[in-house]
Scaffold this motif. Structure first.
Motif, mmCIF file in Angstrom:
data_model
loop_
_atom_site.group_PDB
_atom_site.id
_atom_site.type_symbol
_atom_site.label_atom_id
_atom_site.label_comp_id
_atom_site.label_asym_id
_atom_site.label_seq_id
_atom_site.Cartn_x
_atom_site.Cartn_y
_atom_site.Cartn_z
ATOM 1 N N GLN A 139 -3.811 -3.596 -5.020
ATOM 2 C CA GLN A 139 -4.589 -3.203 -6.197
ATOM 3 C C GLN A 139 -4.118 -1.848 -6.704
ATOM 4 O O GLN A 139 -3.911 -0.928 -5.928
ATOM 5 C CB GLN A 139 -6.086 -3.115 -5.850
ATOM 6 C CG GLN A 139 -6.680 -4.415 -5.368
ATOM 7 C CD GLN A 139 -6.647 -5.490 -6.423
ATOM 8 O OE1 GLN A 139 -6.988 -5.254 -7.575
ATOM 9 N NE2 GLN A 139 -6.226 -6.688 -6.038
ATOM 10 N N ARG A 140 -3.990 -1.728 -8.012
ATOM 11 C CA ARG A 140 -3.561 -0.476 -8.646
ATOM 12 C C ARG A 140 -4.582 0.626 -8.390
ATOM 13 O O ARG A 140 -5.788 0.396 -8.499
ATOM 14 C CB ARG A 140 -3.396 -0.711 -10.150
ATOM 15 C CG ARG A 140 -3.071 0.510 -10.948
ATOM 16 C CD ARG A 140 -1.571 0.778 -10.939
ATOM 17 N NE ARG A 140 -1.252 1.864 -11.833
ATOM 18 C CZ ARG A 140 -1.118 3.131 -11.454
ATOM 19 N NH1 ARG A 140 -1.247 3.454 -10.202
ATOM 20 N NH2 ARG A 140 -0.822 4.064 -12.322
ATOM 21 N N SER A 196 0.865 -1.178 0.000
ATOM 22 C CA SER A 196 0.000 0.000 0.000
ATOM 23 C C SER A 196 0.899 1.225 0.000
ATOM 24 O O SER A 196 1.225 1.773 1.045
ATOM 25 C CB SER A 196 -0.922 0.010 1.226
ATOM 26 O OG SER A 196 -1.854 -1.040 1.160
ATOM 27 N N GLN A 210 -3.366 -1.993 -0.996
ATOM 28 C CA GLN A 210 -3.592 -3.385 -0.633
ATOM 29 C C GLN A 210 -3.508 -4.305 -1.847
ATOM 30 O O GLN A 210 -4.353 -5.147 -2.095
ATOM 31 C CB GLN A 210 -4.921 -3.535 0.099
ATOM 32 C CG GLN A 210 -4.905 -2.817 1.426
ATOM 33 C CD GLN A 210 -6.157 -3.012 2.234
ATOM 34 O OE1 GLN A 210 -7.174 -3.479 1.729
ATOM 35 N NE2 GLN A 210 -6.107 -2.654 3.499
ATOM 36 N N VAL A 265 -0.427 1.835 -5.342
ATOM 37 C CA VAL A 265 -1.020 0.537 -5.038
ATOM 38 C C VAL A 265 -1.643 0.615 -3.648
ATOM 39 O O VAL A 265 -1.018 1.114 -2.713
ATOM 40 C CB VAL A 265 0.050 -0.576 -5.066
ATOM 41 C CG1 VAL A 265 -0.534 -1.916 -4.703
ATOM 42 C CG2 VAL A 265 0.728 -0.628 -6.413
#
Length: 145
Positions: free
Chosen positions: A121-122, A41, A119, A117
């Motif tokens: 995910q982008r 993150s 967690q 990012v």
């Protein structure tokens, strides 16, 4: 004798099948960093004047890393990461206008971008405020930089 050899082979194959997957962690390359248990993150936040990110002149950029302990060049990474976690990373839900703040209707757009990012995910986010006063009127540690 054949029964003993058969039992030894069975026990050896069973032990190899059960313990084989566990040996991968023990044979890590020397000097390599251990794999993190946390999804990455890490974000880069920018602010600038302009109607969109493509037309804006970037005036300030900060980093925010919320993977384990909040760090980065953001002025208050702990509060920003706490807000993002509470909103489950939803940047549109992070900022809410503070009631009672009066701003002029002057059009001097300020754009904020967030890329990185969250967690694993982008994330790519862009928001344009009418002026600096409107941007500052939103209660958000994330955008306070």
């Amino acid at each position: 004798m054949r029964t003993t050899a058969r039992w030894a082979a069975t026990i050896g194959l069973t032990a190899g099948a059960l313990c084989g997957p566990l040996t991968g962690a023990a044979t890590a390359a020397p000097g390599s960093a251990p794999a993190s248990l946390y999804a990455p993150s890490a974000l880069v936040l920018t602010t600038g004047h302009g109607e969109s990110a493509s037309a804006a002149t970037v005036e300030r950029a900060v980093t925010l890393d919320c993977s384990t302990a909040p760090t980065g060049t953001h002025p208050d990474p702990a509060a920003a990461c706490a807000e993002l976690r509470a909103a489950d990373g939803d940047l549109t839900a992070v900022a809410t206008p503070e009631p009672g703040v009066m701003c002029t209707r002057q059009w001097d757009p300020v754009v904020i971008t967030v890329d990185g990012v969250w967690q694993g995910q982008r994330v790519s986010y862009e928001r344009t405020f009418a002026n600096e006063c409107v941007k500052s009127s939103y209660e958000s540690s994330v955008f306070a930089f």
